[in-house]
Design an enzyme around this catalytic site. Sequence first.
Site, PDB file in Angstrom:
ATOM      1  CG  HIS A 137      -2.128  -0.900   0.997  1.00 36.12           C
ATOM      2  ND1 HIS A 137      -2.169  -2.188   1.471  1.00 36.12           N
ATOM      3  CD2 HIS A 137      -3.293  -0.709   0.332  1.00 36.12           C
ATOM      4  CE1 HIS A 137      -3.314  -2.742   1.122  1.00 36.12           C
ATOM      5  NE2 HIS A 137      -4.019  -1.869   0.435  1.00 36.12           N
TER       6      HIS A 137
ATOM      7  CD  GLU B  99     -11.088  -6.723  -1.742  1.00 31.26           C
ATOM      8  OE1 GLU B  99      -9.983  -6.203  -1.942  1.00 31.26           O
ATOM      9  OE2 GLU B  99     -11.972  -6.202  -1.058  1.00 31.26           O
TER      10      GLU B  99
ATOM     11  CG  ASP C 195      -6.316  -7.791  -1.114  1.00 30.42           C
ATOM     12  OD1 ASP C 195      -5.177  -8.154  -0.762  1.00 30.42           O
ATOM     13  OD2 ASP C 195      -6.974  -6.949  -0.484  1.00 30.42           O
TER      14      ASP C 195
ATOM     15  CB  CYS D 221     -10.685   0.022  -8.168  1.00 35.13           C
ATOM     16  SG  CYS D 221     -10.875  -1.176  -6.833  1.00 35.13           S
TER      17      CYS D 221
END
Length: 538
Positions: free
Chosen positions: A188, A429, A453, A500
């Site tokens: 992240h 995900e 993910d 996304c």
Amino acid sequence: MVVCQGKSVLKGIAIGKIYLYEKQEYVLEQKQVADAEAEVARFEAAKETAIGQLDDLYEKALEEAGEEQAMIFDVHKMMLDDGDYLDAITGLIRSEKVNAEYAVHTTGEQFAAVFASMDDDYMKARSADVKDISGRVIRILAGIGDGSIASEEPVILLADDLTPSETVSLDKSKILAFVTRNGSANSHTAILARSMNIPALVQTDVELLKKYHGMDAVVDGLDGKLYLDPEEAVLAELVQKKEACGRERAELEKLIGLDNVTRDGRKINVYANIGSPEDVDKVLLNDAGGIGLFRSEFLYLGREDYPSEEEQFEIYKEVLSRMEGKKVIIRTLDIGADKQVDYFKLPKEENPAMGYRAIRICLDRIDVFKTQLRAIYRASVYGTAAIMFPMIISVKEILRIKEIVEEVKAELTAAGIEIAPVELGIMVETPAAVMISEELAKEVSFFSIGTNDLTQYTLAIDRQNQSLDTIYDSHHPAVLRMIRMTIENGHKGGAWVGICGELGADTTLTKTFVDMGIDELSVSPTYVLGLRKAIREI
């Protein structure tokens, strides 16, 4: 000249000076002191230093954000001078002969608990302020920096690694590039670097030497290299490379205002991913059609207590207003795994990526979930809001979410608060969500595929584990089949489908996704125009 090799997170060239970012670990301990009065004097000196810092912060906030936002630092100064608070600290030092750090921490926790137990929302919010001022004084007493960048000019940040919380807390205006010894290109922190549109290298074979601090350097995100004290000829070549990147960007800017339409007339929505209201500037600059992922969890990171409903409302209101009717999809709180938040007091887990995280926490801590939903629905009248829920694995979860949403809407309506229609969707995900995607689609308006993910769960590879980066393959046939199945089943069930995750920005797959029937792609703002170009060439 020293040349170091790393793994590039974002292409581009950054030229500047190195800033060595060193973490200072601190463990609070209760210690006995021989001279209580000397300890009281040490506390009082730290308090005066803290007041000086708050004065500086007030002036900075006044200049950058206005008087309303700056007032919080005046409030902190008043609390730091509160007689009851000061008497409790000095009394504890004198009566128990304990160190000032322990006395400040203990008093801060006690006062914060009192505020948190009050019925008035304003007074409840002061709980976080007490913890904030106490933490500031403790850091001063312990000689620990606040993680800020003590530089007047933007720098190349060199660190061992950075957590998402640290990345969020740093002053982005002072960062030209990130360079870390560890970390993963799929973390992240890397995602944040991409959203900030700055070059970044991870897993770089550089030593964290004090002599590098302040040294001239160049980060080459195109070739994944860090040049320390570059030779004149090398620097000249890299300057030319940087100018070429600028020219390439200028060509892409000619696409601003044009549609994302393939040559045979297929329209694809191209949205942007953001982590904070400040990112909206980049969304507008790059002409995205909307916001496909607002990572709301970053509102919870880098702080000592939960953001209040009012605080969240103001942030969502700002983003929706600035987007002027363009869709803004807000992902509900997605913490856990590598996004740890101390005040949530999450249990230690052997495998956090597959543990207590995201919607699982929200459905367990309904008060936290409802606070966020209330804030979003209150802000919905200022634009076009949509909500999506992460880590879904069952229809049962969606039905429970919809029950809670209806409760929130009813509460707001009963209180006379206006709300607007809000589209509800889910993140796909997990392989479980893919396999039952046709049933899930009947319960929601849209899917957004989180390829980061989905890849790690499909391949059983922890995307934070840098030793597995060589076999982490988001182009794996199994991953692509999962995406195709989700799109087909979503459409069968009546939902539109977007991506996304980071894979959405991979222009080598854009035609593949269009052929699969994708409706929307949401990417870091810096990738919007490049993706538009790829779509228009199909």
